[in-house]
Motif scaffolding. Structure first.
Motif, PDB file in Angstrom:
ATOM      1  N   ASN A   1      -6.079  36.994  49.140  1.00  0.00           N
ATOM      2  CA  ASN A   1      -6.342  38.222  49.894  1.00  0.00           C
ATOM      3  C   ASN A   1      -7.708  38.777  49.516  1.00  0.00           C
ATOM      4  OD1 ASN A   1      -3.760  38.408  51.252  1.00  0.00           O
ATOM      5  ND2 ASN A   1      -2.919  38.801  49.214  1.00  0.00           N
ATOM      6  N   ALA A   2      -8.695  38.523  50.370  1.00  0.00           N
ATOM      7  CA  ALA A   2     -10.044  39.031  50.121  1.00  0.00           C
ATOM      8  C   ALA A   2     -10.141  40.475  50.594  1.00  0.00           C
ATOM      9  CB  ALA A   2     -11.056  38.166  50.855  1.00  0.00           C
ATOM     10  N   LYS A   3     -10.846  41.265  49.791  1.00  0.00           N
ATOM     11  CA  LYS A   3     -11.027  42.679  50.166  1.00  0.00           C
ATOM     12  C   LYS A   3     -12.441  42.905  50.665  1.00  0.00           C
ATOM     13  CE  LYS A   3      -7.802  43.613  46.576  1.00  0.00           C
ATOM     14  NZ  LYS A   3      -7.922  42.206  46.108  1.00  0.00           N
ATOM     15  N   ARG A   4     -12.529  43.686  51.722  1.00  0.00           N
ATOM     16  CA  ARG A   4     -13.824  43.974  52.314  1.00  0.00           C
ATOM     17  C   ARG A   4     -14.545  45.092  51.568  1.00  0.00           C
ATOM     18  NH1 ARG A   4     -16.288  42.310  56.779  1.00  0.00           N
ATOM     19  NH2 ARG A   4     -14.741  40.842  57.547  1.00  0.00           N
TER      20      ARG A   4
END
Lengths: 393, 188
Positions: free
Chosen positions: B185-188
């Motif tokens: 889960n990449a966070k912006r």
């Protein structure tokens, strides 16, 4: 004789022109049957690494930082072999389709070329690509960090056509693809992929496959880990279960921190890297306009967006994607940059059409730990120094 | 079993089934004349698939002691005398038990491989590296038995054949899970 005289006359004129315009004075080569690139470009080469003292176990990497557009010249396509490159007589090579089919069938190369052909542009990426980045041994150039990646225009027959030609049965769930290399490498492929967009290809960038790419026939699974696109393909065994072959158990499985391993990962995650300016290159001529350019790709389908940062990921701007943006192909992105001549850290990150955002290395490590050597796809950054040199950080 | 009350329903169903059969036949002849139907003996000669449940294993047998001698001749040059591997080049076949959840994870036949059939299949199709496919089924059973014994999975008296090999339970049999995408889960 008249012909000879006029030829000599032409030669004299050409010589005169040469002298006056200072163009090259000697024509070294003309109309070779098979072309060579310019001598000054001959230093752009793959780097090969043999893993054992036995020849044939290893890989060679594509110098992506030296290439333009999205197509990898066939001679520079990366290779990964587990038992060398077999010598195959195409006239004798056949593809056997058997197992859960109404009628086992055998196809020669001539048979396959009678069928309706399709040509599609797809990348192939070894699932070990970028594994060094995960381990914290970041590559100094794009070739070292991402060179187990190439993209070609492939021509062949949809696998679906061959399975239907043999009368694939409804209970079939997997197809075991086997190659004619010395180790007879085999992988089990889910039926859904076989029927969706899998190809059996004989053409690469307009000519026959290179021997290192499976000549005369290979499987091509768009967006799947390269190992599953079995080269030198000669057998397709339609089954209900996977074979649990060496290459889908002992290797190409992703070990997690809890000791369990993810299996049949297949899809290559959304990824991107700046190829210019990139590690090992130098911006010459000082401050001013420099185009930032790179490649993005995803096994999930199409790349929807690529963003670029020049401040180490604090702020991002959208890069332009070069058309056409094709599914499961490399995409070239470009972003204008007026460099102020000071130190900068440049990065890119891609988003695919499913909305999946390319993560950082830390985010991958958080989810998978550091033993999961395959399917790395973290954000890559390069440091631009005031003297124009570009290094890995 | 079919009661008369179902009869009126049955006829249209039968028609649909027949139509489907015709459609299938059409699909099979969509590209008539392309490809050659092959006989069972051609398939049998080419089919080297070994499934995890033992289907595809040829008849044969071999024991640990026979395997010890065959291993010395065919395998030790690369994998070393006791399967410990050599010079970080050729993989170790033994060791690593209990390391999978550590930073020093060592993946070997004993610590990692989920199926004994895969050991047989790997040896049969790809080993010895410079002369693959030359070992006879009995020899492959014997070397498999020896490699499993080196890992403490079978006793020194073990003999393996096409019936008993698939029943050998590997220590990491339950160590694999199907991949689900996406997992990061990449966070912006």
């Amino acid at each position: 004789m008249a012909d000879r005289r006029s030829f000599l006359g032409l030669a004299a004129v050409l010589t005169a022109c040469t002298k006056s315009s200072k163009a090259p004075s000697v024509v070294e080569q003309s109309m070779a049957p098979y072309g060579e690139r310019a001598a000054a470009e001959a230093s752009i080469l793959r780097t090969a690494t043999e893993r054992t003292a036995s020849v044939g176990v290893g890989s060679s990497t594509t110098p992506l930082q030296e290439l333009h557009g999205v197509i990898t010249p066939s001679a520079l396509h990366f290779e990964r072999h587990h038992a060398g490159i077999p010598k195959i007589d195409p006239a004798k090579h056949t593809l056997l389709v058997h197992g859960l089919v109404a009628q086992p069938m055998e196809f020669s190369l001539d048979d396959l070329k009678r069928l309706p052909a399709v040509t599609r542009t797809h990348f192939i990426e070894c699932s070990g690509n970028g594994g060094g980045e995960l381990r914290g041994v970041a590559g100094a150039t794009v070739e070292k960090s991402h060179g187990l990646l190439s993209c070609s225009e492939w021509t062949g027959v949809p696998l679906k056509v061959l399975l239907e030609q043999a009368g694939v049965k409804p209970e079939a769930k997997w197809v075991i693809a086997e190659g004619a290399d010395a180790c007879r490498m085999a992988r089990s492929i889910p039926m859904a992929k076989c029927m969706e967009d899998a190809l059996v290809v004989y053409g690469q960038n307009g000519e026959a496959l290179r021997p290192g790419q499976g000549y005369p026939l290979r499987l091509l699974l768009p967006g799947f880990e390269g190992n599953s696109s079995v080269k030198w393909l000669d057998r397709l065994h339609v089954t209900q279960e996977p074979a649990q072959s060496n290459q889908e158990t002992a290797h190409y499985t992703d070990l997690l921190p809890n000791g369990k391993a993810r299996q049949f990962s297949f899809v290559m995650d959304t990824n991107s890297v700046i190829t210019r300016p990139s590690g090992g290159q130098k911006i010459t001529g000082g401050a001013g306009f420099v185009e930032i350019s790179g490649i993005a790709w995803t096994g999930n389908g199409k790349i929807k967006r690529v963003e670029v940062s020049i401040d180490g990921g604090k702020t991002w701007v959208d890069a332009a994607l070069e058309e056409p943006v094709l599914s499961r192909s490399l995409v070239r992105f470009r972003a204008p940059w007026v460099w102020d001549g000071k130190d900068a850290v440049i990065q890119s990150r891609a988003t695919d059409e499913t909305g999946y955002l390319q993560p950082t290395r830390d985010e991958i490590v958080e989810a998978r730990g550091t033993n999961s050597q395959y399917h790395y796809h973290g954000v890559k950054q390069w440091a631009v120094k005031a003297d124009g040199s570009v290094t890995n950080v | 079993m079919c009661k008369p009350v179902f009869k009126p329903v049955f006829k249209p169903v039968l028609k649909i089934v027949l139509l489907l059969c015709a459609a299938t036949a059409f699909a099979q002849t969509k590209y008539p004349g392309v490809g050659k139907p092959v006989a069972a003996d051609r398939v049998k000669a080419a089919d080297k698939t070994v499934m995890a449940d033992g289907r595809g294993l040829p008849a044969g047998k071999g024991n640990v002691e026979t395997g010890r001698a065959l291993y010395k001749t065919n395998c030790a040059e690369c994998h070393n005398e006791a399967g410990e591997g050599r010079d970080k080049q050729w993989p170790a076949l033994v060791g690593g038990t209990g390391t999978l959840a550590t930073k020093a994870a060592k993946k070997t036949v004993g610590s990692y491989w989920p199926y004994a059939t895969t050991v047989w299949d790997t040896i049969a199709r790809s080993m010895p590296y410079n002369n693959p496919g030359t070992l006879k089924p009995d020899e492959v059973y014997a070397i498999t038995a020896f490699v499993l014994h080196l890992n403490g999975i079978v006793p020194a008296t073990q003999e393996l054949d096409e019936k008993s090999l698939p029943l050998v339970k590997m220590p990491n049999r339950d160590g694999f899970i199907p991949t689900v995408h996406p997992d990061v889960n990449a966070k912006r």
